[in-house]
Design a protein around this motif. Structure first.
Motif, short mmCIF file in Angstrom:
data_model
loop_
_atom_site.label_atom_id
_atom_site.label_comp_id
_atom_site.label_asym_id
_atom_site.label_seq_id
_atom_site.Cartn_x
_atom_site.Cartn_y
_atom_site.Cartn_z
N LEU A 136 -10.25 5.02 3.71
CA LEU A 136 -9.53 3.82 2.90
C LEU A 136 -9.26 4.34 1.48
O LEU A 136 -8.19 3.96 1.14
CB LEU A 136 -10.34 2.58 3.06
N HIS A 158 -16.53 -3.19 0.97
CA HIS A 158 -16.33 -2.11 2.48
C HIS A 158 -17.25 -0.69 2.00
O HIS A 158 -17.20 -0.13 2.89
CB HIS A 158 -14.86 -1.97 2.61
N PHE A 214 -15.05 3.23 7.61
CA PHE A 214 -13.72 3.56 7.16
C PHE A 214 -13.56 3.76 5.75
O PHE A 214 -12.62 4.05 5.23
CB PHE A 214 -12.96 2.57 7.91
N ARG A 263 -1.56 -14.37 3.05
CA ARG A 263 -2.49 -13.91 3.97
C ARG A 263 -1.49 -14.26 5.35
O ARG A 263 -1.76 -13.29 6.32
CB ARG A 263 -3.74 -14.38 4.18
N ASN A 314 -1.87 -0.19 7.05
CA ASN A 314 -1.13 -1.65 7.47
C ASN A 314 -0.50 -1.93 6.40
O ASN A 314 -0.48 -3.51 6.33
CB ASN A 314 -2.39 -2.37 8.02
N ARG A 358 2.68 -7.03 8.74
CA ARG A 358 2.06 -5.93 9.37
C ARG A 358 2.48 -5.73 10.71
O ARG A 358 2.36 -4.60 11.44
CB ARG A 358 0.53 -6.19 9.51
N THR A 406 -4.28 0.13 11.82
CA THR A 406 -5.30 -0.60 11.00
C THR A 406 -5.45 0.07 9.76
O THR A 406 -5.25 -0.53 8.63
CB THR A 406 -6.68 -0.96 11.55
N ASN A 407 -5.42 1.44 9.86
CA ASN A 407 -5.71 2.30 8.61
C ASN A 407 -4.51 2.42 7.86
O ASN A 407 -4.34 2.89 6.69
CB ASN A 407 -6.48 3.58 9.06
N LYS A 451 0.97 -1.10 0.09
CA LYS A 451 0.15 0.08 0.06
C LYS A 451 0.89 1.37 0.01
O LYS A 451 2.10 1.03 0.36
CB LYS A 451 -0.93 -0.24 1.32
N THR A 485 -5.28 -7.94 10.34
CA THR A 485 -5.70 -6.51 9.61
C THR A 485 -4.98 -5.59 10.63
O THR A 485 -4.42 -4.47 10.24
CB THR A 485 -7.17 -6.55 9.64
N TYR A 503 -12.14 -2.03 -3.35
CA TYR A 503 -12.58 -2.26 -2.14
C TYR A 503 -14.18 -2.33 -1.86
O TYR A 503 -14.74 -1.78 -0.99
CB TYR A 503 -12.15 -1.06 -1.20
#
Ligand code: IDP
Ligand code: MG
Length: 147
Positions: free
Chosen positions: A61, A52, A57, A85, A112, A102, A109-110, A9, A91, A49
């Protein structure tokens, strides 16, 4: 043999962690099938996404994931989806087990660090969103017989 979509990310790329993260997957034994640096636009972010969309969030995100370049990859190997994973960790970096990406690199979390497909259906969908079929290249690893 399975394929999964994995993405460093914007926080991971901006913090210079891309190489370290790719190395972890390569050393584990996953085969790199495709990779590119790209800036995700709003439409692609919302599509990626979409599960979600109703979450509180979601707005943050989308703005985070479009805020800078991401490093997108397709990784291949036996059980590639669950192996990737596991290597990513939970997460929330606070709950991620030390040794996972992570836990070792993330704080919140935001932000990660990494995304990975969570099922075969998600992997197929996400690979298709980020790569054209002619961008997927398979090379035999020199250590393939051991993996
Ligand atoms: P995952 O990335 O481990 O599959 P998901 O539940 O699919 O987790 O959430 C997608 C992404 O949305 C997470 O990686 C994280 O960046 C963000 N996210 C999830 N839950 C929260 C939250 O409660 N607050 C802020 N961001 C969140
Ligand atoms: Mg998810």
């Amino acid at each position: 043999m399975e394929r999964t979509y994995v993405m460093v990310k914007p926080d991971g790329v901006a913090r210079g962690l891309t190489g370290k993260i790719v190395t972890r997957f390569e050393e584990k034994g996953l085969n790199l099938v495709a990779a590119k640096l790209l800036q995700i636009d709003l439409a692609l972010a919302e599509e990626h996404y979409k599960e979600h969309a109703s979450k509180p969030f979601f707005k943050d995100l989308i703005s985070f994931i479009t805020s800078g370049p991401v490093f997108a990859m397709v990784l291949e190997g036996d059980d590639a989806i669950s192996i990737a994973r596991k290597m990513m960790g939970a997460t929330n970096p606070l709950e991620a087990v030390p040794g996972t990406i992570r836990a070792d690199f993330g704080m919140h979390t935001n932000h990660n660090i990494i995304h990975g497909s969570d099922s075969p259906a998600a992997a197929e969908r996400e690979i298709g969103l980020f790569f054209k079929s002619d961008e997927l290249l398979t090379s035999k690893r020199a250590d393939a017989d051991w993996l």
